[in-house]
Design a protein around this motif. Structure first.
Motif, PDB file in Angstrom:
ATOM      1  N   GLU A 359       1.864  14.167  -6.081  1.00  0.00           N
ATOM      2  CA  GLU A 359       2.202  12.548  -5.907  1.00  0.00           C
ATOM      3  C   GLU A 359       1.468  11.890  -5.138  1.00  0.00           C
ATOM      4  OE1 GLU A 359       4.231  11.360  -7.387  1.00  0.00           O
ATOM      5  OE2 GLU A 359       4.981  12.525  -8.466  1.00  0.00           O
ATOM      6  N   PRO A 360       1.036   9.989  -4.807  1.00  0.00           N
ATOM      7  CA  PRO A 360       0.361   9.457  -4.231  1.00  0.00           C
ATOM      8  C   PRO A 360       0.031   9.956  -2.839  1.00  0.00           C
ATOM      9  CG  PRO A 360       0.883   8.376  -6.345  1.00  0.00           C
ATOM     10  CD  PRO A 360       1.682   9.677  -6.414  1.00  0.00           C
ATOM     11  N   GLY A 361      -0.526  10.199  -1.364  1.00  0.00           N
ATOM     12  CA  GLY A 361      -1.003  10.185  -0.870  1.00  0.00           C
ATOM     13  C   GLY A 361      -0.186  11.816  -0.393  1.00  0.00           C
ATOM     14  N   GLU A 362       0.485  12.856  -1.130  1.00  0.00           N
ATOM     15  CA  GLU A 362       0.857  13.571  -0.889  1.00  0.00           C
ATOM     16  C   GLU A 362      -0.630  14.556  -0.416  1.00  0.00           C
ATOM     17  OE1 GLU A 362       4.981  15.230  -3.150  1.00  0.00           O
ATOM     18  OE2 GLU A 362       2.737  15.673  -4.237  1.00  0.00           O
ATOM     19  N   THR A 363      -0.542  15.393   0.635  1.00  0.00           N
ATOM     20  CA  THR A 363      -1.769  16.823   0.709  1.00  0.00           C
ATOM     21  C   THR A 363      -1.030  18.325  -0.865  1.00  0.00           C
ATOM     22  OG1 THR A 363      -1.966  15.381   3.084  1.00  0.00           O
ATOM     23  CG2 THR A 363      -2.302  18.511   2.050  1.00  0.00           C
ATOM     24  N   ILE A 364      -2.357  18.566  -0.702  1.00  0.00           N
ATOM     25  CA  ILE A 364      -2.632  19.829  -1.387  1.00  0.00           C
ATOM     26  C   ILE A 364      -2.846  20.728  -1.000  1.00  0.00           C
ATOM     27  CG2 ILE A 364      -1.697  20.680  -4.264  1.00  0.00           C
ATOM     28  CD1 ILE A 364       0.172  18.674  -3.789  1.00  0.00           C
ATOM     29  N   GLY A 412     -13.191  11.062  -4.174  1.00  0.00           N
ATOM     30  CA  GLY A 412     -13.978  11.910  -2.801  1.00  0.00           C
ATOM     31  C   GLY A 412     -14.299  13.300  -2.951  1.00  0.00           C
ATOM     32  N   MET A 413     -15.736  13.976  -2.671  1.00  0.00           N
ATOM     33  CA  MET A 413     -15.532  15.441  -2.429  1.00  0.00           C
ATOM     34  C   MET A 413     -16.210  15.600  -1.628  1.00  0.00           C
ATOM     35  SD  MET A 413     -15.391  16.705  -6.339  1.00  0.00           S
ATOM     36  CE  MET A 413     -14.841  18.234  -5.710  1.00  0.00           C
ATOM     37  N   LYS A 489     -13.565   5.103   1.033  1.00  0.00           N
ATOM     38  CA  LYS A 489     -12.557   5.080   1.125  1.00  0.00           C
ATOM     39  C   LYS A 489     -11.985   5.499  -0.353  1.00  0.00           C
ATOM     40  CE  LYS A 489     -12.902   0.904   4.026  1.00  0.00           C
ATOM     41  NZ  LYS A 489     -14.406   1.635   4.091  1.00  0.00           N
ATOM     42  N   PRO A 490     -11.271   6.555  -0.909  1.00  0.00           N
ATOM     43  CA  PRO A 490     -11.045   7.222  -2.278  1.00  0.00           C
ATOM     44  C   PRO A 490      -9.710   7.185  -2.314  1.00  0.00           C
ATOM     45  CG  PRO A 490     -11.213   9.253  -0.802  1.00  0.00           C
ATOM     46  CD  PRO A 490     -11.999   8.097   0.105  1.00  0.00           C
ATOM     47  N   LYS A 491      -8.810   6.956  -3.442  1.00  0.00           N
ATOM     48  CA  LYS A 491      -7.517   7.193  -3.551  1.00  0.00           C
ATOM     49  C   LYS A 491      -7.749   8.855  -4.046  1.00  0.00           C
ATOM     50  CE  LYS A 491      -6.408   3.193  -3.294  1.00  0.00           C
ATOM     51  NZ  LYS A 491      -5.783   2.326  -2.118  1.00  0.00           N
ATOM     52  N   ILE A 492      -8.054   9.513  -3.706  1.00  0.00           N
ATOM     53  CA  ILE A 492      -8.470  11.339  -3.702  1.00  0.00           C
ATOM     54  C   ILE A 492      -8.925  11.689  -3.765  1.00  0.00           C
ATOM     55  CG2 ILE A 492      -7.596  13.145  -5.656  1.00  0.00           C
ATOM     56  CD1 ILE A 492      -7.264  11.070  -8.095  1.00  0.00           C
ATOM     57  N   LEU A 493      -8.982  12.737  -2.512  1.00  0.00           N
ATOM     58  CA  LEU A 493      -9.609  13.075  -1.430  1.00  0.00           C
ATOM     59  C   LEU A 493      -9.852  14.439  -1.665  1.00  0.00           C
ATOM     60  CD1 LEU A 493     -11.557  12.781   0.035  1.00  0.00           C
ATOM     61  CD2 LEU A 493      -9.722  13.305   2.318  1.00  0.00           C
ATOM     62  N   ILE A 494     -10.752  15.615  -1.883  1.00  0.00           N
ATOM     63  CA  ILE A 494     -10.966  16.709  -2.067  1.00  0.00           C
ATOM     64  C   ILE A 494     -12.011  16.815  -1.357  1.00  0.00           C
ATOM     65  CG2 ILE A 494     -12.114  18.182  -3.773  1.00  0.00           C
ATOM     66  CD1 ILE A 494     -11.152  16.968  -6.068  1.00  0.00           C
ATOM     67  N   PHE A 524      -6.156  17.025  -1.768  1.00  0.00           N
ATOM     68  CA  PHE A 524      -6.309  18.267  -1.582  1.00  0.00           C
ATOM     69  C   PHE A 524      -7.634  18.885  -1.238  1.00  0.00           C
ATOM     70  CE2 PHE A 524      -5.318  15.854  -5.591  1.00  0.00           C
ATOM     71  CZ  PHE A 524      -5.113  17.223  -6.389  1.00  0.00           C
ATOM     72  N   ILE A 525      -6.951  20.001  -0.410  1.00  0.00           N
ATOM     73  CA  ILE A 525      -7.587  20.953   0.658  1.00  0.00           C
ATOM     74  C   ILE A 525      -7.417  22.665   0.300  1.00  0.00           C
ATOM     75  CG2 ILE A 525      -7.647  21.536   3.042  1.00  0.00           C
ATOM     76  CD1 ILE A 525      -5.883  19.208   3.715  1.00  0.00           C
TER      77      ILE A 525
END
Length: 579
Positions: A359-364, A412-413, A489-494, A524-525
């Motif tokens: 979900e948006p804002g979650e840390t996986i 962002g990766m 400033k990504p919406k998804i950070l890997i 995503f970590i």
């Protein structure tokens, strides 16, 4: 040449003017021997000085016009060939930038470097030579034959016998040359690949004291290239002696037969002098054509290799159904029965039936043994690879329905292998946002825990990084890469194991900054340490390409045996290390 017309058209004027101006040299070279014979026959023979000076003046004017034409032809041939190769190199580089990882693997990095440099340089050199000799060599041959025939039709019969033999020799040489030049270019590929690998991994080589091994490996590749180059050059080396032998034998035959005509009184001395000059011009023009054809055979091999890049089918592009205006706005990520394999057509799956929702804002958090498919999984979000089966959705839209540019702008990766570029720290950070203010750059460096060590450098953010960031440590490099990605400033950070080289205290500070400044970003970590992901909203446990556990830390500690095994083994290792 249709394939290359777009690179010729902008410089068509230079392509036309170069050979036309070289024609002035041809006309001069055809006229000068005739004028020389006239001076000998009509001036020297009767000692008519005014005639000699008159004809000599004409020859000087012709020589001046020839010089002007030669200079102009050389200039425009250089301009046409250099501009052509510049645009071609740009087009090839642009195509390579569009390549997927699979495309790059198909060619190899070393081969692509060779095609962009050595191959295009070969094409440029031959194009320049061809423009200079395109009309000149045939013009000299035809003009020389006509003038020689007008002087003495009987002596021309000697040329009629020699020219077909020389043409046959040139054909046989070309037939041998082409495959050898193609093989030589492939050996240059292998050498470039080896040099690139050795220089990139020089620290590993030195740490394992493997310099001798690398030198032996390089020597073997270098010797192989030497052998291939000599095999190709033997063809070129053989050309000149064959041509010179034919020219000398022809000249001897003409002198012997022409000398008899002079003794018999049926041919003036001046005509024989001019005839010999025309013979030399004709045979030299054939030698010029032979060299152009031989060099062209190498250029044709290079053209073929360049065309392979330009015509390569990119296996990962914007689909026709791609929504060009679609943007990543929320950062929701869904995997639905996703399967993936690197080599198409093989039965082995790197990822098998992966399904989950972020979900948006979650840390996986993603954890699992080496080779379990962690990196492969996250690389499918920005479409570095495509799923073999199933769907990857971002904000409810299949990633294949985004344009690649819009999708990747929203993701962002920080890759497992951290890459920095030559230039200053500030220039590297601006990869995230080239228009960012200095205050934003400093803020993101602070969030990545990088501002501290940057400020300690004498030049601060203007510190020049060595090649690939060679003058910063592994942990510093990781933090710079994190700061660079945060600026996007990504919406998804890997984060792909991107804090492995920093201590746990620094990692905790980075994680706290993420929670404060990236609360709306889906994170995503990937990590090896459970401590890096135990605070995540959801943790995926991968094993052999499958999800064997999913949930928060407490849930997995109660229900997932592989997760428990990783946790207790790491805890025992920490106890032993502290004991």
């Amino acid at each position: 040449m249709k394939r290359y017309w777009e690179y010729i058209r902008p410089y068509l004027g230079a392509f036309i003017l170069a050979p036309l101006l070289m024609l002035t040299e041809v006309l001069g070279e055809i006229m000068l021997p005739k004028l020389t014979s006239m001076i000998i026959n009509n001036g020297v023979a009767v000692r008519d000085m005014s005639y000699i000076l008159n004809m000599g003046g004409r020859m000087l004017i012709i020589a001046a016009v020839m010089a002007a034409g030669g200079i102009g032809g050389s200039y425009f041939s250089s301009k046409a060939s250099i501009c052509f190769s510049t645009d071609l190199r740009k087009a090839v580089f642009h195509k390579v930038q569009q390549f997927s990882f699979q495309n790059i693997d198909d060619f190899s990095t070393g081969s692509l470097v060779t095609r962009l440099t050595n191959d295009i340089q070969q094409i440029q050199n031959v194009l320049m030579m061809s423009l200079r000799l395109l009309f000149r060599a045939p013009g000299m041959m035809v003009g020389g034959l006509v003038m020689a025939y007008l002087i003495n039709g009987q002596l021309v019969l000697i040329l009629v016998a020699v020219i077909p033999l020389m043409t046959l020799a040139i054909f046989l040489i070309l037939r041998t040359a082409f495959p050898r030049f193609e093989a030589m270019q492939k050996k240059i590929d292998r050498l470039n690949s080896g040099v690139q690998e050795a220089l990139t991994n020089v620290r590993v080589i030195k740490s394992f004291v493997r310099e001798d091994y690398e030198m032996e490996k390089f020597q073997a590749t270098n010797q192989d290239l030497k052998k291939g180059s000599l095999d190709a050059m033997k063809v070129v080396i053989a050309t000149m002696p064959v041509m010179m032998l034919a020219m000398n034998l022809t000249t001897l035959a003409v002198v012997w037969y022409g000398g008899n005509l002079i003794i018999a009184g049926s041919m003036p001395v001046g005509d024989l002098t001019a005839f010999i000059t025309y013979i030399v011009q004709i045979l030299i023009s054939l030698m010029m054509l032979a060299m152009v054809f031989i060099q062209s055979s190498r250029a044709m091999a290079s053209l073929k290799r360049v065309r392979e890049v330009l015509d390569a089918e990119i296996d990962l592009t914007d689909d026709e159904s791609a929504q060009k205006s679609a943007q990543v706005t929320r950062g929701k990520v869904e995997f639905k029965d996703v399967c993936f394999q690197y080599a198409k057509g093989t039965e082995e799956m790197v990822l098998d039936r992966i399904s989950f929702t972020a979900e948006p804002g979650e840390t996986i958090g993603i954890i699992g043994p080496t080779g379990s498919g962690k990196t492969s999984l996250v690389q499918m979000i920005p479409r570095l690879y495509d799923a073999a089966e199933g769907q990857v959705l971002v904000d409810g839209i299949d990633v294949r329905d985004y344009s690649l540019k819009n999708l990747r702008q929203g993701v962002g990766m920080v890759l497992q292998k951290n890459v920095l570029f030559s230039g200053t720290i500030e220039e590297n950070l601006r990869w995230g946002d080239e228009d960012a203010s200095m205050e934003e750059i400093v803020l993101m460096a602070e969030n990545a825990q990088a501002d501290g060590f940057i400020s300690n450098f004498k030049d601060g953010y203007n510190t020049d990084l060595g090649h690939g960031g060679s003058n910063v440590s592994g942990g510093q490099k990781q933090r710079l890469c994190i700061a660079r990605t945060l600026l996007k400033k990504p919406k998804i950070l890997i984060l792909d194991d991107s804090t492995s080289a920093v201590d746990t205290a620094t990692e905790a500070k980075i994680r706290q900054c993420f929670e404060a400044s990236l609360k709306d970003t889906t994170k995503f970590i990937i990590a090896q340490r459970i401590g890096s992901v135990e605070h995540a909203d959801k943790i995926l446990v991968l094993e052999d390409g499958r999800i064997v556990g999913m949930g928060c830390h407490e849930e997995l500690m109660n229900s997932c045996a592989p997760y428990q095994e990783i946790y207790y083994s790491q805890r025992d290792s920490e106890k032993e290390a502290s004991a």
